[in-house]
Scaffold this active site. Structure first.
Site, PDB file in Angstrom:
ATOM      1  N   TYR A 136       1.119  -1.374   0.081  1.00  0.00           N
ATOM      2  CA  TYR A 136      -0.140  -0.124   0.061  1.00  0.00           C
ATOM      3  C   TYR A 136       0.979   1.119  -0.006  1.00  0.00           C
ATOM      4  O   TYR A 136       1.695   1.304   0.686  1.00  0.00           O
ATOM      5  CB  TYR A 136      -0.917   0.088   1.111  1.00  0.00           C
ATOM      6  CG  TYR A 136      -2.019   1.057   0.997  1.00  0.00           C
ATOM      7  CD1 TYR A 136      -3.281   0.889   0.818  1.00  0.00           C
ATOM      8  CD2 TYR A 136      -1.547   2.431   1.338  1.00  0.00           C
ATOM      9  CE1 TYR A 136      -4.195   1.986   0.726  1.00  0.00           C
ATOM     10  CE2 TYR A 136      -2.670   3.477   1.339  1.00  0.00           C
ATOM     11  CZ  TYR A 136      -3.959   3.134   0.767  1.00  0.00           C
ATOM     12  OH  TYR A 136      -4.873   4.244   0.737  1.00  0.00           O
ATOM     13  N   GLN A 197     -10.629  -0.014   1.053  1.00  0.00           N
ATOM     14  CA  GLN A 197     -11.055  -0.687  -0.120  1.00  0.00           C
ATOM     15  C   GLN A 197      -9.772  -1.512  -0.675  1.00  0.00           C
ATOM     16  O   GLN A 197      -9.997  -2.741  -1.136  1.00  0.00           O
ATOM     17  CB  GLN A 197     -12.023  -0.320  -0.878  1.00  0.00           C
ATOM     18  CG  GLN A 197     -11.400   1.006  -1.686  1.00  0.00           C
ATOM     19  CD  GLN A 197     -11.694   2.345  -0.868  1.00  0.00           C
ATOM     20  OE1 GLN A 197     -11.630   2.431   0.167  1.00  0.00           O
ATOM     21  NE2 GLN A 197     -11.344   3.597  -1.612  1.00  0.00           N
ATOM     22  N   ASN A 220      -3.189   6.006   6.179  1.00  0.00           N
ATOM     23  CA  ASN A 220      -4.112   6.737   7.149  1.00  0.00           C
ATOM     24  C   ASN A 220      -4.887   5.947   7.950  1.00  0.00           C
ATOM     25  O   ASN A 220      -4.786   4.537   8.040  1.00  0.00           O
ATOM     26  CB  ASN A 220      -5.104   7.750   6.538  1.00  0.00           C
ATOM     27  CG  ASN A 220      -6.275   7.019   5.798  1.00  0.00           C
ATOM     28  OD1 ASN A 220      -6.670   5.902   5.791  1.00  0.00           O
ATOM     29  ND2 ASN A 220      -6.889   7.756   4.626  1.00  0.00           N
ATOM     30  N   SER A 243       5.329   9.191  13.425  1.00  0.00           N
ATOM     31  CA  SER A 243       6.839   9.068  13.364  1.00  0.00           C
ATOM     32  C   SER A 243       7.481   9.611  14.820  1.00  0.00           C
ATOM     33  O   SER A 243       6.977  10.460  15.449  1.00  0.00           O
ATOM     34  CB  SER A 243       7.270   9.791  12.162  1.00  0.00           C
ATOM     35  OG  SER A 243       8.593   9.870  12.042  1.00  0.00           O
ATOM     36  N   GLU A 333      11.537   5.053  17.666  1.00  0.00           N
ATOM     37  CA  GLU A 333      11.433   4.511  16.264  1.00  0.00           C
ATOM     38  C   GLU A 333      13.068   4.797  15.742  1.00  0.00           C
ATOM     39  O   GLU A 333      13.364   4.031  15.186  1.00  0.00           O
ATOM     40  CB  GLU A 333      10.353   5.191  15.333  1.00  0.00           C
ATOM     41  CG  GLU A 333      10.574   4.905  13.724  1.00  0.00           C
ATOM     42  CD  GLU A 333       9.585   5.560  13.140  1.00  0.00           C
ATOM     43  OE1 GLU A 333       9.051   5.376  12.181  1.00  0.00           O
ATOM     44  OE2 GLU A 333       8.946   6.692  13.605  1.00  0.00           O
ATOM     45  N   HIS A 334      13.365   5.997  16.092  1.00  0.00           N
ATOM     46  CA  HIS A 334      14.791   6.497  15.453  1.00  0.00           C
ATOM     47  C   HIS A 334      15.271   6.995  16.518  1.00  0.00           C
ATOM     48  O   HIS A 334      14.914   7.848  17.306  1.00  0.00           O
ATOM     49  CB  HIS A 334      14.605   7.757  14.240  1.00  0.00           C
ATOM     50  CG  HIS A 334      13.727   7.377  13.143  1.00  0.00           C
ATOM     51  ND1 HIS A 334      12.421   7.958  13.112  1.00  0.00           N
ATOM     52  CD2 HIS A 334      13.767   6.883  12.146  1.00  0.00           C
ATOM     53  CE1 HIS A 334      11.871   7.588  11.901  1.00  0.00           C
ATOM     54  NE2 HIS A 334      12.659   6.556  11.226  1.00  0.00           N
ATOM     55  N   ASP A 367      16.299   7.570   5.971  1.00  0.00           N
ATOM     56  CA  ASP A 367      14.884   7.610   5.576  1.00  0.00           C
ATOM     57  C   ASP A 367      14.986   7.551   3.936  1.00  0.00           C
ATOM     58  O   ASP A 367      14.111   6.701   3.362  1.00  0.00           O
ATOM     59  CB  ASP A 367      14.066   8.979   5.760  1.00  0.00           C
ATOM     60  CG  ASP A 367      13.251   9.136   6.974  1.00  0.00           C
ATOM     61  OD1 ASP A 367      13.102   7.954   7.494  1.00  0.00           O
ATOM     62  OD2 ASP A 367      12.886  10.137   7.459  1.00  0.00           O
ATOM     63  N   GLU A 421      -0.271 -37.292  28.580  1.00  0.00           N
ATOM     64  CA  GLU A 421      -1.323 -36.301  28.190  1.00  0.00           C
ATOM     65  C   GLU A 421      -2.469 -36.811  27.764  1.00  0.00           C
ATOM     66  O   GLU A 421      -3.749 -36.292  27.274  1.00  0.00           O
ATOM     67  CB  GLU A 421      -0.829 -35.467  26.998  1.00  0.00           C
ATOM     68  CG  GLU A 421       0.446 -34.632  27.241  1.00  0.00           C
ATOM     69  CD  GLU A 421       0.769 -33.729  26.138  1.00  0.00           C
ATOM     70  OE1 GLU A 421       0.449 -33.983  25.057  1.00  0.00           O
ATOM     71  OE2 GLU A 421       1.919 -32.865  26.363  1.00  0.00           O
TER      72      GLU A 421
END
Length: 448
Positions: A136, A197, A220, A243, A333-334, A367, A421
């Site tokens: 995506y 979708q 998003n 971020s 994260e960074h 990045d 068992e």
């Protein structure tokens, strides 16, 4: 006169520091009920009506007039055309970045392995790439070609047979850099669809969109919520939060550099988080002054200001050792180690998505083009998660081959454990293969 920055100031010596830090780090990522319901309705529609639902939602959400799915498919020739529409400098930058990303990820490839025991039993692990991965990519003019490289290249290095990319084109806006990056990265198929979708189409398949095994890539709140709902039907990379950057500095780096490093993440969105930790109080003041002076020069000044003042912080610690403790608590994260001897502190870093070593290693280099992946765990999940990599597009199968002797010996152990068992079917399955008459005679049970 420029208004001084309102960035939060914390001191680790404060008795309430832990509580203040927890409040700073808190971020609510759960979708509200209305978003959840809309996403569920969209997924249901795509599962039931396939391509027709995709066409309808694209018209509704992206403002496009399309007659059929044929209008939402980009052939390979269109990706190649994009290469001719970007500048030579842009193409060179994309190709150089792709080369570095590919070189780094080649070193992550896992190989199958096996070993043979004395009785001829073979044990091992078979590594197999996924058949198909879905990528995506956010659409419009603000989309990110670097994300295409970072998601598609590891999949291709892993040996994924087909990489399917979805990218919306709101109001017909097509980002040529994104398509050029897809061409360079080796993306196999592209559909100009987006939102929940598109995630549903990748997860369940439609007449035109093939069902994939894993969905990766940012999006998003609707995309993130859809990924949550389809997880289990397909694999996903992660549910990414805003971020983050944490800079640990000894006070000897140019304050303007540090301010701009903080801005580099703050400009993503208002919820992004930029934090500086230092034992030097005077240096924190200098960075605050740099933030105030440089902020008006930023193209996204309003976003940066909201992020810095809302979720940013300058944290005073007693010494570098405590700075590292705070870094591990945050699990960013960074993480930039903007210090004289970063190698000395590296062994003590336990939790970070990516670690940038030394004053000259800005997060922005990672990045785009350093080589390691920029898809990183956020919101403290670096405590148990890793950057996206080749291993995310490979799976492992255990290999067991028992010789007659090996099956006989292992069968004895399996029989005892299975009967413990109360799983007699397991036990008898193993016992049928035991060739030791003494063991069989001594362990014969009713019904055997």
């Amino acid at each position: 006169m420029t208004t001084p920055t309102a960035i939060r100031r914390l001191d680790a010596a404060d008795p309430d520091f832990a509580r203040h830090l927890d409040h700073l780090l808190s971020w609510e990522s759960v979708s509200d009920d209305s978003v959840n319901q809309r996403v569920l309705d969209i997924i249901k529609a795509v599962r039931e009506r396939g391509d027709a639902a995709l066409v309808e939602f694209t018209q509704k959400f992206d403002g496009l007039q399309v007659a059929s799915m044929a209008d939402l498919i980009l052939p390979r020739e269109r990706l190649e055309l994009a290469l001719t529409r970007i500048t030579p400098g842009q193409r060179e930058a994309l190709e150089k970045a792709a080369e570095r990303v590919r070189s780094y990820h080649e070193k992550q490839k896992q190989d199958s392995w096996s070993y043979t025991e004395a009785d001829g039993t073979v044990l091992g692990q078979k590594v197999t790439p996924l058949d198909r991965a879905g990528l995506y990519v956010p659409g419009g003019k603000a989309s990110y070609p670097s994300s295409v490289l970072m998601n598609a290249i590891p999949a291709k290095v892993a040996g994924v047979t087909e990489v399917v990319m979805v990218v919306p084109t709101p109001r017909g806006e097509i980002n040529e850099l994104v398509l050029a990056a897809a061409c360079i990265a080796g993306v196999d198929r592209v559909f100009t669809i987006g939102g929940a979708q598109a995630v549903a189409a990748l997860a369940y398949g439609t007449e035109s969109v093939p069902k994939v095994d894993k969905v990766v890539g940012p999006g998003n709140i609707y995309v993130a919520t859809a990924k949550r709902h389809v997880f289990g039907q397909v694999g996903i990379d992660m549910i990414a939060g805003p971020s983050e950057i944490l800079v640990v500095c000894d006070g000897q780096t140019d304050p303007d550099w540090i301010a701009m490093d903080l801005f580099s993440q703050a400009e993503h969105d208002e919820d992004a988080q930029a934090i500086l930790v230092s034992p030097d109080a005077e240096f924190l003041d200098k960075v605050a002054a740099s933030i105030t002076r440089l902020l008006p020069t930023m193209e996204r000044a309003a976003i940066v200001e909201t992020s810095i003042n809302g979720r940013g912080a300058l944290i005073k610690v007693a010494d570098m050792a405590q700075a590292i403790e705070v870094a591990n608590r945050i699990a960013p994260e960074h993480l930039e180690l903007s210090v004289a001897d970063p190698e000395a502190w590296l062994p003590q870093i336990r939790h970070a998505g990516a670690i940038f070593m030394g004053r000259h290693t800005s997060e922005a280099l990672g990045d785009y083009c350093a080589g390691p992946n920029h898809v990183l765990p956020t919101s403290g999940t670096a405590r148990f998660s890793s950057p996206l990599g080749v291993y995310d597009f490979q799976k492992r199968s255990s290999i067991i081959y028992c010789s007659p002797q090996g099956a006989s010996e292992l069968g004895k152990t399996a029989s005892v454990l299975a009967r413990g068992e109360s799983l007699s079917g397991h036990a008898r399955s193993a016992e049928y293969r035991i060739t030791d008459p003494d063991w069989t005679a001594g362990n014969k049970e009713d019904g055997k």
